[in-house]
Design an enzyme around this catalytic site. Structure first.
Site, PDB file in Angstrom:
ATOM      1  N   PHE A 170       0.828  -1.203   0.000  1.00  0.00           N
ATOM      2  CA  PHE A 170       0.000   0.000   0.000  1.00  0.00           C
ATOM      3  C   PHE A 170       0.863   1.254   0.000  1.00  0.00           C
ATOM      4  O   PHE A 170       0.513   2.261  -0.614  1.00  0.00           O
ATOM      5  CB  PHE A 170      -0.944  -0.004   1.206  1.00  0.00           C
ATOM      6  CG  PHE A 170      -1.931   1.120   1.194  1.00  0.00           C
ATOM      7  CD1 PHE A 170      -3.068   1.062   0.402  1.00  0.00           C
ATOM      8  CD2 PHE A 170      -1.722   2.256   1.963  1.00  0.00           C
ATOM      9  CE1 PHE A 170      -3.977   2.107   0.374  1.00  0.00           C
ATOM     10  CE2 PHE A 170      -2.620   3.307   1.947  1.00  0.00           C
ATOM     11  CZ  PHE A 170      -3.756   3.234   1.152  1.00  0.00           C
ATOM     12  N   ILE A 222      -0.785 -11.319  -1.635  1.00  0.00           N
ATOM     13  CA  ILE A 222      -1.280 -12.687  -1.840  1.00  0.00           C
ATOM     14  C   ILE A 222      -2.742 -12.759  -1.396  1.00  0.00           C
ATOM     15  O   ILE A 222      -3.094 -12.287  -0.306  1.00  0.00           O
ATOM     16  CB  ILE A 222      -0.405 -13.696  -1.071  1.00  0.00           C
ATOM     17  CG1 ILE A 222       1.038 -13.619  -1.599  1.00  0.00           C
ATOM     18  CG2 ILE A 222      -0.966 -15.112  -1.201  1.00  0.00           C
ATOM     19  CD1 ILE A 222       2.050 -14.411  -0.807  1.00  0.00           C
ATOM     20  N   GLU A 240      -8.410 -14.557   2.736  1.00  0.00           N
ATOM     21  CA  GLU A 240      -9.816 -14.891   2.923  1.00  0.00           C
ATOM     22  C   GLU A 240     -10.711 -13.663   2.993  1.00  0.00           C
ATOM     23  O   GLU A 240     -11.926 -13.799   3.052  1.00  0.00           O
ATOM     24  CB  GLU A 240      -9.970 -15.720   4.201  1.00  0.00           C
ATOM     25  CG  GLU A 240      -9.263 -17.058   4.122  1.00  0.00           C
ATOM     26  CD  GLU A 240      -9.371 -17.853   5.406  1.00  0.00           C
ATOM     27  OE1 GLU A 240     -10.004 -17.366   6.371  1.00  0.00           O
ATOM     28  OE2 GLU A 240      -8.821 -18.958   5.447  1.00  0.00           O
ATOM     29  N   HIS A 288      -9.374  -7.595   1.768  1.00  0.00           N
ATOM     30  CA  HIS A 288      -8.154  -6.794   1.900  1.00  0.00           C
ATOM     31  C   HIS A 288      -7.342  -6.827   0.597  1.00  0.00           C
ATOM     32  O   HIS A 288      -6.874  -5.796   0.121  1.00  0.00           O
ATOM     33  CB  HIS A 288      -7.323  -7.327   3.071  1.00  0.00           C
ATOM     34  CG  HIS A 288      -6.052  -6.601   3.300  1.00  0.00           C
ATOM     35  ND1 HIS A 288      -5.993  -5.384   3.918  1.00  0.00           N
ATOM     36  CD2 HIS A 288      -4.771  -6.923   2.987  1.00  0.00           C
ATOM     37  CE1 HIS A 288      -4.728  -4.976   3.974  1.00  0.00           C
ATOM     38  NE2 HIS A 288      -3.965  -5.893   3.417  1.00  0.00           N
ATOM     39  N   PHE A 331       4.638  -0.944 -12.572  1.00  0.00           N
ATOM     40  CA  PHE A 331       3.904  -1.836 -11.666  1.00  0.00           C
ATOM     41  C   PHE A 331       4.634  -3.174 -11.598  1.00  0.00           C
ATOM     42  O   PHE A 331       4.506  -4.011 -12.491  1.00  0.00           O
ATOM     43  CB  PHE A 331       2.478  -2.023 -12.198  1.00  0.00           C
ATOM     44  CG  PHE A 331       1.568  -2.799 -11.290  1.00  0.00           C
ATOM     45  CD1 PHE A 331       0.851  -2.142 -10.307  1.00  0.00           C
ATOM     46  CD2 PHE A 331       1.408  -4.160 -11.435  1.00  0.00           C
ATOM     47  CE1 PHE A 331      -0.017  -2.852  -9.477  1.00  0.00           C
ATOM     48  CE2 PHE A 331       0.549  -4.876 -10.610  1.00  0.00           C
ATOM     49  CZ  PHE A 331      -0.166  -4.215  -9.628  1.00  0.00           C
TER      50      PHE A 331
END
Length: 143
Positions: free
Chosen positions: A45, A70, A73, A76, A101
């Site tokens: 971030f 990665i 669940e 996020h 990127f």
């Protein structure tokens, strides 16, 4: 040419391998070690602000953002990937500077390893090639 590389400290096994791939590629194509400037940030971030701070110095021909997010669940993953992708895109436009990127967005750690020097090569290498090509294009069109 002079290149900035912003590297996320999160998932260092992956980001270090990606950085080494980029660094080795820059060196292979004639960039001096002193012209590869690395700055670390806590996570993916923070790559956007790290790249902006480098861009504001006006010392770089291109900047690479290296990180890995990665899939987990929760949502996020989606929020971070979208924010970083949009942030990097905005920096390209705002600073008229190639900001590359170099962020992996795999579903698993194994997929990340496969792309950080594993069976799918090293995406850090690809990011460095992109940085070189885009910086050369910018120079060509400015002259």
């Amino acid at each position: 040419m002079r290149f900035g590389v912003v590297v996320s400290e999160w998932n260092t096994e992956i980001t270090e391998a990606l950085f080494e791939g980029a660094r080795n590629t820059f060196l292979k194509f004639g960039t001096a070690e002193a012209d590869i400037i690395r700055r670390d940030v806590p996570g993916s971030f923070e790559l956007t602000l790290g790249a902006q701070l480098l861009a504001e110095t006006e010392q770089f021909d291109a900047i690479i953002c290296i990180g890995v997010v990665i899939q987990g669940e929760t949502k996020h993953f989606d929020f971070i990937c979208e924010a970083v992708g949009q942030g990097i895109t905005n920096l390209n436009i705002k600073y008229n500077l190639p900001v590359i990127f170099g962020v992996l967005t795999p579903n698993t750690m194994q997929q990340a390893l496969d792309r950080a020097g594993g069976v799918h090569g090293n995406k850090g290498d690809e990011a460095a090639i992109t940085a070189i090509k885009m910086a050369a294009l910018k120079r060509e069109l400015e002259n």
